[in-house]
Design a protein around this motif. Structure first.
Motif, short mmCIF file in Angstrom:
data_model
loop_
_atom_site.label_atom_id
_atom_site.label_comp_id
_atom_site.label_asym_id
_atom_site.label_seq_id
_atom_site.Cartn_x
_atom_site.Cartn_y
_atom_site.Cartn_z
N GLY A 451 -12.97 -50.22 -110.05
CA GLY A 451 -11.61 -50.07 -110.54
C GLY A 451 -10.74 -49.08 -109.82
N PHE A 452 -11.12 -48.64 -108.62
CA PHE A 452 -10.30 -47.70 -107.86
C PHE A 452 -9.66 -48.39 -106.66
CE2 PHE A 452 -13.96 -45.37 -109.62
CZ PHE A 452 -13.29 -44.50 -110.47
N ALA A 453 -8.44 -48.00 -106.34
CA ALA A 453 -7.85 -48.37 -105.06
C ALA A 453 -8.36 -47.37 -104.03
CB ALA A 453 -6.33 -48.33 -105.13
N VAL A 454 -8.58 -47.82 -102.79
CA VAL A 454 -9.09 -46.94 -101.74
C VAL A 454 -8.11 -46.94 -100.57
CG1 VAL A 454 -10.97 -46.51 -100.11
CG2 VAL A 454 -11.49 -47.36 -102.41
N LEU A 455 -7.71 -45.74 -100.15
CA LEU A 455 -6.77 -45.56 -99.05
C LEU A 455 -7.50 -44.93 -97.87
CD1 LEU A 455 -3.84 -45.61 -97.93
CD2 LEU A 455 -3.55 -43.33 -98.97
N GLN A 456 -7.45 -45.58 -96.72
CA GLN A 456 -8.03 -45.04 -95.49
C GLN A 456 -6.90 -44.83 -94.49
OE1 GLN A 456 -10.76 -48.61 -95.75
NE2 GLN A 456 -12.13 -47.24 -94.65
N VAL A 457 -6.86 -43.66 -93.88
CA VAL A 457 -5.74 -43.33 -93.00
C VAL A 457 -6.25 -42.90 -91.62
CG1 VAL A 457 -5.68 -40.97 -93.93
CG2 VAL A 457 -3.69 -41.87 -92.73
N ASN A 458 -5.62 -43.43 -90.59
CA ASN A 458 -5.95 -43.04 -89.22
C ASN A 458 -5.00 -41.92 -88.78
OD1 ASN A 458 -8.14 -44.80 -88.69
ND2 ASN A 458 -6.72 -46.51 -88.49
N PHE A 459 -5.40 -40.72 -89.14
CA PHE A 459 -4.62 -39.52 -88.89
C PHE A 459 -4.58 -39.18 -87.41
CE2 PHE A 459 -8.91 -38.69 -90.64
CZ PHE A 459 -9.54 -38.23 -89.51
N ARG A 460 -3.74 -38.20 -87.05
CA ARG A 460 -3.64 -37.72 -85.67
C ARG A 460 -5.02 -37.30 -85.17
NH1 ARG A 460 1.99 -36.44 -85.32
NH2 ARG A 460 2.00 -36.63 -87.59
N GLY A 461 -5.35 -37.68 -83.91
CA GLY A 461 -6.66 -37.40 -83.35
C GLY A 461 -7.59 -38.59 -83.41
N SER A 462 -7.25 -39.57 -84.27
CA SER A 462 -8.06 -40.78 -84.35
C SER A 462 -7.99 -41.54 -83.03
CB SER A 462 -7.56 -41.69 -85.48
OG SER A 462 -7.65 -41.05 -86.73
N GLY A 463 -9.02 -42.32 -82.74
CA GLY A 463 -9.01 -43.15 -81.54
C GLY A 463 -8.23 -44.43 -81.78
N GLY A 464 -7.97 -45.14 -80.69
CA GLY A 464 -7.39 -46.47 -80.80
C GLY A 464 -5.89 -46.55 -80.68
N TYR A 465 -5.18 -45.40 -80.77
CA TYR A 465 -3.72 -45.42 -80.75
C TYR A 465 -3.14 -44.72 -79.52
CZ TYR A 465 -4.29 -46.97 -85.54
OH TYR A 465 -4.65 -47.69 -86.67
N GLY A 466 -3.93 -44.60 -78.48
CA GLY A 466 -3.44 -44.03 -77.24
C GLY A 466 -3.76 -42.56 -77.07
N ARG A 467 -3.58 -42.09 -75.83
CA ARG A 467 -3.93 -40.72 -75.47
C ARG A 467 -3.09 -39.69 -76.24
NH1 ARG A 467 -3.06 -40.85 -70.27
NH2 ARG A 467 -5.17 -40.72 -69.42
N GLU A 468 -1.78 -39.91 -76.32
CA GLU A 468 -0.91 -38.92 -76.95
C GLU A 468 -1.27 -38.73 -78.42
OE1 GLU A 468 3.83 -38.02 -77.82
OE2 GLU A 468 3.24 -39.71 -76.55
N PHE A 469 -1.49 -39.82 -79.14
CA PHE A 469 -1.84 -39.74 -80.55
C PHE A 469 -3.18 -39.01 -80.72
CE2 PHE A 469 -3.40 -41.32 -84.63
CZ PHE A 469 -2.26 -41.26 -85.42
N TYR A 470 -4.11 -39.30 -79.82
CA TYR A 470 -5.41 -38.63 -79.84
C TYR A 470 -5.26 -37.13 -79.60
CZ TYR A 470 -9.85 -37.03 -77.76
OH TYR A 470 -10.97 -36.31 -77.44
N GLN A 471 -4.48 -36.75 -78.60
CA GLN A 471 -4.34 -35.34 -78.25
C GLN A 471 -3.61 -34.54 -79.31
OE1 GLN A 471 -2.57 -35.53 -74.32
NE2 GLN A 471 -4.58 -35.63 -73.32
N GLN A 472 -2.76 -35.20 -80.09
CA GLN A 472 -2.03 -34.50 -81.15
C GLN A 472 -2.96 -33.98 -82.25
OE1 GLN A 472 1.09 -37.04 -82.60
NE2 GLN A 472 2.23 -36.97 -80.69
N GLY A 473 -4.20 -34.47 -82.26
CA GLY A 473 -5.15 -34.00 -83.26
C GLY A 473 -6.07 -32.90 -82.76
N LEU A 474 -6.05 -32.62 -81.45
CA LEU A 474 -6.91 -31.57 -80.90
C LEU A 474 -6.46 -30.20 -81.40
CD1 LEU A 474 -7.26 -32.81 -77.19
CD2 LEU A 474 -8.83 -33.19 -79.11
N LEU A 475 -7.41 -29.36 -81.76
CA LEU A 475 -7.15 -28.01 -82.28
C LEU A 475 -6.34 -28.04 -83.57
CD1 LEU A 475 -6.20 -26.26 -78.89
CD2 LEU A 475 -8.47 -26.48 -79.93
N GLN A 476 -6.35 -29.18 -84.26
CA GLN A 476 -5.53 -29.36 -85.46
C GLN A 476 -6.35 -29.77 -86.68
OE1 GLN A 476 -1.99 -28.97 -85.86
NE2 GLN A 476 -2.37 -27.82 -83.99
N TRP A 477 -7.61 -29.41 -86.70
CA TRP A 477 -8.47 -29.84 -87.80
C TRP A 477 -7.93 -29.40 -89.16
CZ3 TRP A 477 -14.45 -30.01 -87.10
CH2 TRP A 477 -14.76 -30.82 -86.00
#
Length: 651
Positions: A451-477
């Motif tokens: 009975g729960f809705a589940v939300l999954q999000v590909n936040f900054r640093g995730s793979g698959g969306y290009g180098r810039e999107f990936y690098q925006q997550g470095l040092l940003q945990w």
């Protein structure tokens, strides 16, 4: 010609009585069939069967009747396998230790005929012969290292090429490429040593060694080419490649080779390189997302298609006229909006094994007869799951506070009768280079079934969306990544998807870190936290765990979390637990080497020091996750019960 389906039963398989609704234990149960492959002549089907015991089962491809079943005891099971000729298989032998649930690969390769005859450990630390007589020209010896098959050598029914990497704790040993006899286990000869540790070998269509690539001790990616005359390595293309350079295949004449790369581009693309002129030609590139994978033909010699996932799986078939390319087009038309893979093909192209899955289909293996244009259902990967009760997974997007588009997925109960639903947000692990994709997810479906809705999000640093999107997550945990997760929840509330007072955050590994960290940053947003096999003290990553012990580990950690002590403390959840308002459930495995149990114990101590309640779930024989069906079912049952207790469900 119209496509016909033949639904056939296999005598070897257990018949299941599926209840109207899936239970949590159903979602926790392991896949029964993991690999299914045809012999080169197409006469025999081999399948790894994992239930109470493990086995390789063989079937006649014409009658689909069982031929033989090679069983293993509880201490061993077959891993990835290969047909090396029409009679013989080679597979990785996995071992289960008494103190650990999950079977592990210790480098050993095992070979056996489909009849069960001539079993032989052909590579690894137990492969030696202690009774080789005097005067023997060749003696099978033990190799204290990991074996990885590099090339099955078409036309050679007796030998394969194997990468042999000596045992070491941190992976700092240089692998070598050997020619191995699949019947006797003799190392016929050593062809080359890699120029750097932590690397892989690549051969052309004729089985000749051409390239080696890997990372050095500073986590810098390197590529080398091999000169077969001088037996020397030279750095390839003068460093003109990106950090995700991946060799794929050579053309028939070996004048060109195809590879994935992001050199001077944001997204990972497919290229062809002229080896004589060093000219690269762009073959395929999506402007928004990376290529997910290059699907190779079953002989691993040609590119079949490119898969990319902007939201749902997309395929771009590489222009080529071959039976397998034509067959793949037909399968995509037959199974629209599903994930399709040809796992093996007979040499004459007449028969193929096709695997199909989706968000509401855990996976089905089919036998396709190309001449008769017929499909026969072979095995369901999860026959215990009632697919009619699974819920669809849809892609979502929202704009973050800095104007960047964030993508993810929402899975909601199909029979929900209310608009604002209790929500579980589930950050993925990794975090870098990893992303959530559309498809079947057992844990998500288990939550939705309750009975729960589940939300999954590909936040900054995730793979698959290009180098810039990936690098925006470095040092940003502890900052940008968590803000993306938090804003995804606020988006779900604004869109009237989520009930603002009934939200839980749940994750594993880095997802567990995010679950605790996000709940300290926005303590009023979450009512409960489920943190499974997580890291909670970033400084501890430099002291304990298999990442820092690896050859490139320290350099990797410096890149993704940095070395500033103040920042490491600020981004560590154990230092902020006094801000928590959400109830917390901590789960871990005592044998976890990726996120050692010390992380969970430190979080527990911090909660106790602040007088905060928590629930505790630890399994002494599990590692980074729960391999045992029973342990996984117990974890899911208790975690979901904890969530229900704190935010209820729509039911």
């Amino acid at each position: 010609m119209r496509l016909f389906y033949c639904f056939l039963s296999i005598a070897l398989l257990t018949q299941f009585q599926i209840a109207n609704a899936n239970q949590i234990k159903d979602f926790a149960k392991s896949q029964e069939f993991r690999q299914v492959k045809l012999s080169p002549d197409g006469k025999t089907i081999a399948a790894t069967l994992i239930n109470e015991d493990a086995a390789i089962a063989f079937f006649d491809s014409e009658s689909l009747k069982p031929i033989n079943k090679i069983g293993f005891n509880r201490k061993k099971e077959p891993g990835e396998f290969y047909w090396v000729n029409n009679e013989r298989l080679v597979f990785k032998l996995l071992h289960r230790r008494a103190w650990r649930e999950e079977p592990e690969y210790y480098g050993q390769l095992y070979a056996i005929d489909k009849t069960g005859e001539r079993p032989k450990m052909i590579f690894g630390y137990n492969a030696g012969e202690s009774n080789a007589g005097p005067g023997a020209k060749k003696r099978k010896v033990s190799t204290y290292g990991w074996g990885e098959i590099v090339d099955l050598l078409d036309g050679d029914k007796r030998h394969i090429l194997v990468q042999s990497t000596p045992f070491s704790r941190d992976g700092d040993k240089q692998p070598k490429l050997i020619l191995l006899d699949v019947y006797k286990g003799h190392i016929v000869k050593t062809l080359a040593y890699s120029p750097i540790p932590s690397s892989d070998f690549f051969t052309d269509t004729k089985g000749n060694l051409r390239l080696s690539s890997g990372s050095d001790e500073n986590d810098n990616f390197k590529v080398y080419s091999f000169d077969s005359g001088s037996k020397e390595w030279s750095e390839f293309a003068n460093g003109k490649y990106g950090e995700h350079f991946t060799p794929l295949v050579f053309d028939t004449e070996s004048n060109h080779f195809y590879f994935l790369d992001n050199f001077k581009t944001d997204t990972l693309a497919l290229y062809r390189l002229n080896l004589a002129t060093q000219k690269r030609t762009l073959m395929f590139k999506d402007p928004l997302v990376d290529i997910t994978s290059a699907m190779l033909t079953s002989d691993q010699k040609k590119i079949l298609a490119i898969r990319f996932d902007p939201d749902y799986p997309n395929y771009a078939i590489v222009p080529a006229e071959s039976p397998e390319h034509s067959m793949f087009r037909k399968m995509l038309a037959t199974f629209p909006n599903q994930i399709v893979d040809i796992t093996s093909l007979s040499t004459d192209g007449a028969l193929a094994i096709v695997k199909v899955s989706s968000d509401s289909n855990p996976g089905v293996f089919y036998l396709y007869n190309n001449k008769q244009n017929k499909l026969a259902t072979l095995f369901k990967k999860n026959p215990h799951i009632n697919e009619k009760n699974l819920s669809p997974m849809r892609a979502i997007q929202f704009i973050a506070d800095d104007g960047v588009e964030i993508n993810g997925y929402l899975t909601s109960p199909t029979n929900a009768k209310v608009q604002r639903q209790p929500l579980v947000v589930m950050p993925h692990g990794g975090p870098h280079g990893v992303r959530d994709r559309w498809g079947y997810h057992s844990e998500v479906q288990a939550l939705v079934s309750r009975g729960f809705a589940v939300l999954q999000v590909n936040f900054r640093g995730s793979g698959g969306y290009g180098r810039e999107f990936y690098q925006q997550g470095l040092l940003q945990w502890g900052d940008r990544i968590q803000r993306d997760i938090i804003q995804s929840v606020k988006w779900a509330i604004k869109e009237e998807i989520a009930h603002p007072d009934r939200i839980c955050i749940m994750g594993a590994s880095f997802g567990a870190y995010s679950a605790v960290m996000s709940a300290t940053i926005e303590p009023d947003l979450f009512q409960c936290v489920v943190a499974n096999v997580g890291v909670y003290d970033l400084a501890l990553l430099y002291e304990d765990g298999d990442v820092q012990e690896s050859f490139w580990g320290a350099s990797y950690l410096e890149k993704v979390i940095g070395t500033n002590k103040a920042t490491l403390q600020e981004y560590s959840p154990i230092n902020h637990v006094k801000k928590l308002k959400a109830k917390i459930f901590i789960a871990h495995g005592e044998k976890d080497e990726r996120a050692p149990i010390e992380h969970a114990e430190k979080l527990k101590e911090a909660l106790q020091a602040n007088g905060l309640p928590f629930e505790w779930f630890v399994k002494e024989t599990e590692g980074h996750g729960y391999y045992s069906d029973e342990n996984r079912a117990e974890y899911l049952t208790k975690a979901i019960g904890f969530i229900e207790k704190n935010i209820g469900s729509y039911r």
